[in-house]
Motif scaffolding. Sequence first.
Motif, PDB file in Angstrom:
ATOM      1  N   LYS A 176      33.164  21.814  27.853  1.00  0.00           N
ATOM      2  CA  LYS A 176      33.065  20.937  26.681  1.00  0.00           C
ATOM      3  C   LYS A 176      33.468  19.521  27.059  1.00  0.00           C
ATOM      4  O   LYS A 176      34.635  19.259  27.367  1.00  0.00           O
ATOM      5  CB  LYS A 176      33.954  21.449  25.544  1.00  0.00           C
ATOM      6  CG  LYS A 176      33.777  20.661  24.262  1.00  0.00           C
ATOM      7  CD  LYS A 176      34.495  21.318  23.095  1.00  0.00           C
ATOM      8  CE  LYS A 176      34.242  20.551  21.804  1.00  0.00           C
ATOM      9  NZ  LYS A 176      34.887  21.203  20.640  1.00  0.00           N
ATOM     10  N   TYR A 209      32.413  30.971  24.075  1.00  0.00           N
ATOM     11  CA  TYR A 209      32.436  29.837  25.015  1.00  0.00           C
ATOM     12  C   TYR A 209      31.610  30.125  26.267  1.00  0.00           C
ATOM     13  O   TYR A 209      31.233  29.207  26.987  1.00  0.00           O
ATOM     14  CB  TYR A 209      33.876  29.525  25.420  1.00  0.00           C
ATOM     15  CG  TYR A 209      34.693  28.846  24.351  1.00  0.00           C
ATOM     16  CD1 TYR A 209      34.580  27.475  24.114  1.00  0.00           C
ATOM     17  CD2 TYR A 209      35.597  29.565  23.560  1.00  0.00           C
ATOM     18  CE1 TYR A 209      35.336  26.843  23.136  1.00  0.00           C
ATOM     19  CE2 TYR A 209      36.361  28.950  22.586  1.00  0.00           C
ATOM     20  CZ  TYR A 209      36.218  27.586  22.376  1.00  0.00           C
ATOM     21  OH  TYR A 209      36.970  26.960  21.395  1.00  0.00           O
ATOM     22  N   TRP A 244      39.423  27.620  27.224  1.00  0.00           N
ATOM     23  CA  TRP A 244      38.021  28.017  27.348  1.00  0.00           C
ATOM     24  C   TRP A 244      37.054  26.839  27.262  1.00  0.00           C
ATOM     25  O   TRP A 244      35.843  27.054  27.184  1.00  0.00           O
ATOM     26  CB  TRP A 244      37.684  29.035  26.246  1.00  0.00           C
ATOM     27  CG  TRP A 244      38.604  30.216  26.272  1.00  0.00           C
ATOM     28  CD1 TRP A 244      39.604  30.517  25.395  1.00  0.00           C
ATOM     29  CD2 TRP A 244      38.623  31.241  27.265  1.00  0.00           C
ATOM     30  NE1 TRP A 244      40.244  31.670  25.753  1.00  0.00           N
ATOM     31  CE2 TRP A 244      39.657  32.153  26.914  1.00  0.00           C
ATOM     32  CE3 TRP A 244      37.869  31.503  28.406  1.00  0.00           C
ATOM     33  CZ2 TRP A 244      39.958  33.275  27.661  1.00  0.00           C
ATOM     34  CZ3 TRP A 244      38.175  32.632  29.151  1.00  0.00           C
ATOM     35  CH2 TRP A 244      39.200  33.502  28.775  1.00  0.00           C
ATOM     36  N   VAL A 245      37.554  25.625  27.311  1.00  0.00           N
ATOM     37  CA  VAL A 245      36.702  24.453  27.052  1.00  0.00           C
ATOM     38  C   VAL A 245      36.313  23.735  28.341  1.00  0.00           C
ATOM     39  O   VAL A 245      36.116  22.522  28.348  1.00  0.00           O
ATOM     40  CB  VAL A 245      37.412  23.473  26.089  1.00  0.00           C
ATOM     41  CG1 VAL A 245      37.461  24.052  24.685  1.00  0.00           C
ATOM     42  CG2 VAL A 245      38.833  23.142  26.576  1.00  0.00           C
TER      43      VAL A 245
END
Length: 369
Positions: A227, A360, A223-224
């Motif tokens: 990021k 997220y 889910w990053v």
Amino acid sequence: MVVTARMVSSVAFLLFILSTLSFMPALGRSEAPSAGNEAALEQAIRQYSDVSSPLSPQHVFYTNSQKNFSWGDPELQRRLWSGQPERAPQGLISTPTEKRHLQKRASRNLGTLIKIPSCLGCAPADYSGNKGTLEQLTVMFLEGVQLPTPAELLNSCLFYTSIAGDEKTLASQLKTTQKDSLSRTATDYGCQQNPKLYSIWEVYSGGPDEMASSNDPRQWNYWVSYKPGSWLYEGLYIQGEEKGLDKQVRIREYFENMSVAFANNCGGTIRVMSLMPKNLAKYGFIWGNKELPALRAKVNSPGPNGVTNLIAIDALDMTLQYMIDWNTLAYTQLLAKDDPLYYDPAQLARRDTCDQNTAYELDGQDWFG
């Protein structure tokens, strides 16, 4: 031409083989061989029974040729004639045909020899390219890294539609703080059910491994993608573009692959949550264009993950649950509360929520609707 001792020994050995083979057909037939053939065979056997090995010490079979035995040994004769006792030489005590026993090898745990993701829990195949790219994050790969097994997903998959532009007023009535997506609403609802219903947000890990350093890809954080510094960001995020999925096309394709992989592993009764459950045909995006076609392809198909029923749940009043026709997407009936397929949230004790991964999702975005 110089004739060496090795050549002589090889020729002698070859002549022995040929003379023996010339009588083999007679041994293989059920009828008795002629007296002449039997006498010749006995003479050939006796001729070579007392001859020392003609092979030189350098020959590959020299060691075996040094094993001493006698063709007249009773035990050897018994075993040689055990297959055809009626033809055993006179005076030899024949025995019934001996059964051969195969010794079963001890089992060895060799692990998975061929790794195929989406084969009911198999680990994904090894990948030697750059991690976090679309070349790696295929539907097949993502089928193999899901946390629940296809058996656990049977009758337990919960999808949801997008929130259309004309549904903003309805969306404002959602009980969660998230008003742009049904991600949290659907995930919270599924978490409270018994048996549990899985939304896509629980299928992939959101654990601490944001660099995909573990040897177990099921433990990577999926889910990053937004990021910086994470394995997905480096492989998917397009620098210099806005964060919207209309610009971040690689991330959008990744989400689509996740959705199709989820649908491929689901089976049995399928549920979808929507603000307008009686009008599912209006929805496109990931639900209508990716997940729904993948599910339709398995309607009544044989196997453990063929799909059967489609039930639409009202996101504002979850007691309203409708049976949906797979072809037309029209609702055929409102499920009664005593229907075995009906889930009554009013009768269920509230559990801890399992919507952590929905955090997220960026504000204003809907990744899987």
